[in-house]
Each structure stands twice: as structure tokens, then as C-alpha cells.
Design a protein around this motif. Structure first.
Motif, PDB file in Angstrom:
ATOM      1  N   MET A 197       0.827  -1.204   0.000  1.00 28.84           N
ATOM      2  CA  MET A 197       0.000   0.000   0.000  1.00 28.84           C
ATOM      3  C   MET A 197       0.868   1.262   0.000  1.00 28.84           C
ATOM      4  O   MET A 197       0.555   2.239  -0.673  1.00 28.84           O
ATOM      5  CB  MET A 197      -0.927   0.023   1.219  1.00 28.84           C
ATOM      6  CG  MET A 197      -2.025  -1.000   1.198  1.00 28.84           C
ATOM      7  SD  MET A 197      -2.894  -1.114  -0.352  1.00 28.84           S
ATOM      8  CE  MET A 197      -3.596   0.515  -0.441  1.00 28.84           C
ATOM      9  N   LEU A 198       1.957   1.206   0.763  1.00 28.05           N
ATOM     10  CA  LEU A 198       2.830   2.380   0.853  1.00 28.05           C
ATOM     11  C   LEU A 198       3.389   2.757  -0.512  1.00 28.05           C
ATOM     12  O   LEU A 198       3.726   3.906  -0.767  1.00 28.05           O
ATOM     13  CB  LEU A 198       4.019   2.116   1.790  1.00 28.05           C
ATOM     14  CG  LEU A 198       3.724   1.902   3.263  1.00 28.05           C
ATOM     15  CD1 LEU A 198       5.005   1.921   4.053  1.00 28.05           C
ATOM     16  CD2 LEU A 198       2.791   2.983   3.772  1.00 28.05           C
ATOM     17  N   LEU A 199       3.531   1.744  -1.370  1.00 28.69           N
ATOM     18  CA  LEU A 199       4.133   2.004  -2.670  1.00 28.69           C
ATOM     19  C   LEU A 199       3.074   2.097  -3.763  1.00 28.69           C
ATOM     20  O   LEU A 199       3.391   2.222  -4.935  1.00 28.69           O
ATOM     21  CB  LEU A 199       5.149   0.903  -2.990  1.00 28.69           C
ATOM     22  CG  LEU A 199       6.271   0.822  -1.955  1.00 28.69           C
ATOM     23  CD1 LEU A 199       6.998  -0.504  -2.037  1.00 28.69           C
ATOM     24  CD2 LEU A 199       7.241   1.974  -2.131  1.00 28.69           C
ATOM     25  N   ALA A 200       1.798   2.006  -3.364  1.00 24.23           N
ATOM     26  CA  ALA A 200       0.719   2.073  -4.347  1.00 24.23           C
ATOM     27  C   ALA A 200       0.545   3.510  -4.826  1.00 24.23           C
ATOM     28  O   ALA A 200       0.827   4.454  -4.095  1.00 24.23           O
ATOM     29  CB  ALA A 200      -0.582   1.566  -3.722  1.00 24.23           C
ATOM     30  N   PRO A 201       0.093   3.666  -6.086  1.00 27.59           N
ATOM     31  CA  PRO A 201      -0.036   5.023  -6.634  1.00 27.59           C
ATOM     32  C   PRO A 201      -1.300   5.713  -6.154  1.00 27.59           C
ATOM     33  O   PRO A 201      -2.222   5.930  -6.924  1.00 27.59           O
ATOM     34  CB  PRO A 201      -0.079   4.760  -8.149  1.00 27.59           C
ATOM     35  CG  PRO A 201      -0.699   3.401  -8.259  1.00 27.59           C
ATOM     36  CD  PRO A 201      -0.307   2.640  -7.051  1.00 27.59           C
ATOM     37  N   PHE A 239      -0.375   8.599   5.166  1.00 30.93           N
ATOM     38  CA  PHE A 239      -0.809   7.274   5.615  1.00 30.93           C
ATOM     39  C   PHE A 239       0.364   6.512   6.196  1.00 30.93           C
ATOM     40  O   PHE A 239       0.290   5.963   7.277  1.00 30.93           O
ATOM     41  CB  PHE A 239      -1.371   6.453   4.439  1.00 30.93           C
ATOM     42  CG  PHE A 239      -2.725   6.886   3.964  1.00 30.93           C
ATOM     43  CD1 PHE A 239      -3.222   8.143   4.277  1.00 30.93           C
ATOM     44  CD2 PHE A 239      -3.510   6.038   3.215  1.00 30.93           C
ATOM     45  CE1 PHE A 239      -4.471   8.548   3.834  1.00 30.93           C
ATOM     46  CE2 PHE A 239      -4.764   6.419   2.776  1.00 30.93           C
ATOM     47  CZ  PHE A 239      -5.243   7.671   3.077  1.00 30.93           C
ATOM     48  N   SER A 240       1.459   6.490   5.445  1.00 31.35           N
ATOM     49  CA  SER A 240       2.597   5.668   5.863  1.00 31.35           C
ATOM     50  C   SER A 240       3.134   6.155   7.198  1.00 31.35           C
ATOM     51  O   SER A 240       3.595   5.367   8.007  1.00 31.35           O
ATOM     52  CB  SER A 240       3.686   5.674   4.799  1.00 31.35           C
ATOM     53  OG  SER A 240       4.377   6.899   4.826  1.00 31.35           O
ATOM     54  N   MET A 265       6.184  -4.277   7.899  1.00 32.29           N
ATOM     55  CA  MET A 265       5.929  -3.352   6.791  1.00 32.29           C
ATOM     56  C   MET A 265       7.224  -2.659   6.357  1.00 32.29           C
ATOM     57  O   MET A 265       7.526  -2.581   5.158  1.00 32.29           O
ATOM     58  CB  MET A 265       4.895  -2.315   7.235  1.00 32.29           C
ATOM     59  CG  MET A 265       4.705  -1.155   6.298  1.00 32.29           C
ATOM     60  SD  MET A 265       3.558   0.080   6.970  1.00 32.29           S
ATOM     61  CE  MET A 265       4.650   1.089   7.956  1.00 32.29           C
ATOM     62  N   ILE A 266       7.993  -2.195   7.338  1.00 28.56           N
ATOM     63  CA  ILE A 266       9.239  -1.484   7.029  1.00 28.56           C
ATOM     64  C   ILE A 266      10.222  -2.407   6.324  1.00 28.56           C
ATOM     65  O   ILE A 266      10.846  -2.037   5.328  1.00 28.56           O
ATOM     66  CB  ILE A 266       9.871  -0.930   8.328  1.00 28.56           C
ATOM     67  CG1 ILE A 266       8.969   0.131   8.930  1.00 28.56           C
ATOM     68  CG2 ILE A 266      11.257  -0.376   8.073  1.00 28.56           C
ATOM     69  CD1 ILE A 266       8.643   1.245   7.983  1.00 28.56           C
TER      70      ILE A 266
END
Lengths: 315, 273
Positions: free
Chosen positions: A113-117, A124-125, A192-193
Motif C-alpha cells: 500500500m505504501l508504494l501504491a499510486p 498514511f505511511s 511493513m518497514i
């Protein structure tokens, strides 16, 4: 500290002027020792010596004051027929399984999600990582309130499905589930990290090539992302297993191992035996079992890692 | 248009995760700003009232003492760890000697170690040293248990410093200590930042050693003090939430201002650049 630093200063120039190799190697030995001394002293005093002493205590029946009575392997024999010990071991296994099969996948989803466009993802992140920052005690107390049967928000949510005033933490069949939920909340951001860093490291060309071949997002994930994330999944699982063996704080704060030992872990049981019941010898036996399990896991992991490197897989 | 519709599920997942991770914090802060009666009337309403009464009362109950103890012990321990671990990492990463690998592995193995395996002896040790029930009892175990990860991070980093720099310093007549102090240490700053952040957050939040080694309220660190508050605040939930908010605030503020560094620091050696 002062004298040690001075010692290094005077010792080393001497090493450079010395012509005899013997003296030179002696000086090198002194230099190395002085650099290592503070760390080794602290480490022996608070880590190595205590582990050894724990093993020693585990052969005694001892209340922590006065002299203990040597009982040989009796503590370990008692452990084998102690139901609470086996419950604890089972619960530790649940923590491990939850870590591997819930936290790690959720951590991966969060990383994707963090890398989603999508817009605002930077904000959010920032928030996704919050749960991992605050102390486990604070996490525990906060969630005890959120799980409260009368005023807790969780019950407000499940009441939609017809459940009323569930006493999450004081029923044997819900307590473990509730604490595991909190563990997932607290530790998923950590994975996640790890995953985010690994995904960023995957070369963009691979995706571009797949795009040209007309691969769907689904295919790209299962054929490129996931296989390349294998090393991260493996190392995350290692961290999860080792971390789960050590689990203590959240259980101590939220349930204290209860009700009726349903959330007892090796850690909470050892603590109770040692500092509530003052069965220091028995507690030492439990502690040494924890040490032994951690050691076995570490050795297995090291061995697997060794073979993996030998075969040249991943890396 | 088509692209925008495709993104809807993404936004939905992102929002669900946002609520899952963020809501408890909103709830904590919002509840800390309510009076007790307001809480019982509307336990779920967010930011419906703003009273600072609770913050005042937790300070009166001794939270500032816990703060002071936590700052004292974590700051001293973290700086001691940085120095001791950097000193030890120098020969471990840059000098050849027989036991190098063994000593290194012995330190690294500490990362896997359950603290419980040392708990009773450390408890007895602190009693025989006369440190039991003082904040100083925490320093030894805090430093010792921070060493493995710190040495792991620092040796990794030191290995990548080119040997040519060291050679040049050696030719100029620098001793090993001189090389460490003037050449290596200044280059170590980013790794030391990681060590600092990682250990500070972990020690600030540390619970089990504090639980075992400290018993008087005036010597408690924050996590232990919060746990102690739990009993007293069982009827004053907004008060407890105020205490939790205050205890979490320093780290949240640091995080907001240097997000990247904290994330990298907390991931420890697990994330390389």
C-alpha cells in the motif's frame, strides 16, 4: 575508562617502534583487549554469567533467600508433568503462528500500500508506523480499555453482528484471541518497514519487461515481487519466531497470563514462579528451557542459512 | 476515468489500514481530553470536549518523577552503549586476531537471547551490589542487552570504511586509538544515529527489567509507572489515557519530525541503505 584510553595511546606507538615480533604481538593483544574490555566485562557480568547461574539454580529447590537444596533434575522432571508448562508452550506456539501467518502477510500488504499510486500515501505511511513506536505497556493499557465489555469500542463494533458485552479478556476462549489481535496491531508495522525496503530494492526493469509481455498486476506480484521477497520473508519469520519465544510484556499487562492460564506464556509463567511464588529453582528451569529453545532455533536457522549459501540460492 | 475506478479498492484498503492503525491513537488522545462524566456519557465520541484537568492530575500523581527516571536511565545507557559498542566494534571489524569470530558471534547471539534466562541472577546481583530498587540497577542490564544489536550495526558499517584511510593515518604515525578516534568515529555518525534511535526507543519502553529490579514508586520508569497507575485509575479512564498520551508523546514528536531516521533506526540492522 580514562586509564584504559591512556593505555591504548602509550601501547600502540611502542608497537610500531618495536622490532621484535613477540613484543609487537603482545602490544597488539593489549590494544585489542583494551578496545574490547568494557563491552566484554558488561556482557559477562549481565549476560553470560547470569545464563550460567540460571542453569545452576535450575538444579536447586530454592526460595530466593538462604541456601537452596540440590535436587538434581527434579525441576525438569516436574516441568514435564506440569500442565501449565505445556499450556504455556502451546500459547507461545500460537504467538509464533500468528506472527508468521498474520503479521507478516499484513506487513506485506501494508508495504504494498505504501508504494501504491494513491494520493496522500505519505501521510498514511506515517500513521501506519505509529503502533510500533509506543511502549508495549501503553499499547496493553490502551487495548484493555478498547476491549472493555461496557465502554470498549470493540464491543460497539461487534454489537452490529449481534454480540453484546463480550468480556474479551476474562473468558478463557476469547482472551488469547484478543491479545493476539493486539500483537498483530503492534508488530505488523515493523514487518511493513522490512518489506518496503525490500520492494524498493527490486529493479524497475523487471516490471517494465513484464509490462511489455502484457502481464497483469496479479501475475507481476506472484512472478516477480513475491519470489524476490523470499529472503525477506525468511528473515522476518526468524525474527518472528525468536521474538515470539521472548513475548512477555503485552500478556503481563493485558491478562497476566489468565484467566485460568489460558494466555500463560513461558515468560509469564517463569515470572510468576520466580517473583510471585518464589520458586526460584523451578523458575530457573523454565527460564533455561526458554534459553535452550531460542538456542535450538538459532542453530537450525544458522544451519539452514549455511546450506542455502552453499547452494547459492537467493542471496 | 477507468484508471480512477481501478484505484478505488486501493483507497479502500489504505483507509481501512489507516483506521486500524490510527484510530486507537485518536481515541487515546480524545479520551484524555474528557472529564470523567463526559467519558461515561459519550465514551465513543471523538474530540467532543477539551479539558486539561487529567493532564494536571497525572502530573500531581507523580508522572513527572517517572519521566525524570526514564530520561535519566535511557540517556545514560544509550550514550554508554554508543561508546562501548563503538570501541568493541573497531577491533572486531578491522583487526585480525584469533578469537575475533568467536567473540563477535558471542555478542551477536545475545540478540536471540530471552531476557528471562538472566532475570533471577541479575535480580540477585543487583541486590548484592546494593543497587536493587534504584534506577542505577537498570543501567547494567540495559547496556549489556543493547550491545548485541549495536555491535551488529556498527561492525557492518565499519567494515565498509575503506582500509586506505586507515593506512594513511598509520603512515602518519597514528596509533590504533588515534585511528579510531580521528578517522573511524567521525565517519560513523550515521550508524551511531541508528544505534542511538534504536536503543533509545527500546530502553524508553523497556518493561521487564524495571518490573523485576524496581519496587518503590519514586524509582519507577515510565512503563512501570503506567502499569502502576492502572490500579489507581481503574475508575478514572480519562486520567489513564492522559498518562498514556504523555508517556507516548516524546517518541511520537521525534518521529513526526524525523520520520525517515526513526524508521531506519527502529528497523535496526535489518534494513540496509
Amino acid at each position: 575508562m580514562e586509564t584504559q584510553l591512556k593505555g591504548v595511546r602509550t601501547a600502540t606507538p611502542a608497537a610500531q617502534t618495536a622490532t621484535r615480533p613477540k613484543k609487537k604481538s603482545l602490544n597488539k593483544f593489549i590494544t585489542i583487549s583494551l578496545f574490547l574490555a568494557p563491552a566484554i566485562i558488561v556482557y559477562i557480568l549481565y549476560v553470560l554469567y547470569p545464563i550460567f547461574t540460571t542453569l545452576l539454580y535450575s538444579f536447586y529447590k530454592w526460595d530466593g533467600v538462604g541456601a537452596g537444596e540440590y535436587v538434581g533434575l527434579q525441576n525438569y522432571i516436574n516441568l514435564l508433568s506440569d500442565n501449565v508448562f505445556w499450556t504455556s508452550l502451546t500459547n507461545n506456539t500460537w504467538v509464533i503462528l500468528t506472527s508468521i501467518f498474520v503479521q507478516i502477510p499484513l506487513g506485506l500488504i501494508m508495504a504494498l500500500m505504501l508504494l501504491a499510486p494513491i494520493r496522500g500515501i505519505r501521510l498514511f505511511s506515517g500513521i501506519y508506523f505509529f503502533p510500533f513506536l509506543i511502549s508495549t505497556v501503553a499499547v496493553g493499557l490502551l487495548w484493555v480499555l478498547m476491549l472493555d465489555p461496557l465502554n470498549g469500542i470493540i464491543n460497539q463494533i461487534v454489537s452490529v453482528f449481534g454480540f453484546e458485552n463480550v468480556e474479551w479478556l476474562s473468558q478463557t476462549h476469547t482472551a488469547m484471541f484478543a491479545v493476539l489481535l493486539v500483537i498483530v496491531w503492534q508488530f505488523s508495522p515493523f514487518y511493513m518497514i522490512l518489506f518496503k525496503a525490500a520492494i524498493v530494492g527490486i529493479p524497475e526493469e523487471l516490471y517494465e519487461a513484464a509490462e511489455i509481455d502484457g502481464a497483469s498486476a496479479f501475475t507481476k506480484f506472484f512472478r516477480i515481487t513475491l519470489p524476490l521477497l523470499m529472503p525477506t520473508i525468511v528473515s522476518s519469520s526468524i525474527l518472528a519466531i525468536v521474538g515470539s519465544l521472548k513475548a512477555f510484556d503485552i500478556f503481563y499487562v493485558m491478562t497476566g497470563g489468565g484467566p485460568n492460564h489460558s494466555t500463560e506464556l513461558l515468560g509469564t509463567y517463569m515470572f510468576k514462579q520466580a517473583f510471585v511464588n518464589f520458586n526460584m529453582g523451578y523458575a530457573s528451569a523454565i527460564a533455561f528451557v526458554m534459553f535452550f529453545l531460542a538456542m535450538i532455533v538459532t542453530i537450525i536457522i544458522q544451519a539452514l542459512d549455511y546450506y542455502r549459501k552453499k547452494k547459492g540460492a537467493y542471496v | 476515468m477507468n484508471v480512477a475506478i481501478k484505484k478505488v479498492p486501493l483507497y479502500v484498503i489504505a483507509l481501512i489500514l489507516l483506521v486500524f492503525t490510527g484510530y486507537p491513537f485518536l481515541y487515546m488522545i480524545s479520551t484524555s481530553l474528557k472529564s470523567r462524566t463526559q467519558f461515561f456519557e459519550k465514551p465513543y465520541s471523538l474530540f467532543s470536549s477539551f479539558t486539561l484537568e487529567n493532564f494536571k492530575s497525572v502530573f500531581e500523581m507523580g508522572l513527572s518523577r517517572y519521566f525524570f527516571n526514564s530520561i535519566l536511565v535511557s540517556v545514560i545507557a544509550v550514550f554508554a552503549v554508543m561508546l562501548i559498542a563503538a570501541l568493541a566494534s573497531y577491533p572486531l571489524s578491522r583487526m585480525k586476531f584469533k578469537l575475533n569470530r568467536v567473540v563477535f558471534l558471542l555478542f551477536i547471539a545475545g540478540m536471540m537471547l530471552p531476557i528471562h534466562a538472566t532475570l533471577i541472577p541479575v535480580f540477585k546481583l543487583s541486590q548484592s551490589m546494593g543497587l536493587y530498587d534504584t534506577v542505577w540497577a537498570l543501567l547494567g542490564p540495559y547496556i549489556a542487552f543493547s550491545l548485541p544489536i549495536s555491535i551488529f550495526i556498527l561492525t557492518q558499517f565499519m567494515q565498509e570504511i575503506p582500509a586506505s584511510l586507515e593506512e594513511a593515518a598509520k603512515i602518519d604515525g597514528c596509533s590504533h586509538f588515534g585511528i579510531f578516534w580521528r578517522v573511524i568515529l567521525p565517519m560513523l555518525t550515521p550508524a551511531l544515529m541508528t544505534v542511538l534511535i534504536y536503543n533509545f526507543i527500546h530502553l524508553w519502553n523497556e518493561f521487564i527489567f524495571a518490573l523485576v529490579l524496581i519496587s518503590s514508586p519514586e524509582n519507577m520508569t515510565l512503563p512501570l509507572g503506567l502499569q502502576d497507575f492502572k490500579g489507581e485509575f481503574s475508575v478514572n479512564i480519562p486520567g489513564l489515557m492522559a498518562a498514556l498520551t504523555l508517556a507516548s508523546l516524546p517518541i511520537l514528536v521525534v518521529y513526526i519530525f524525523s520520520q525517515e531516521k526513526v524508521v531506519k533506526g527502529l528497523a535496526g540492522g535489518a534494513v540496509k541503505e
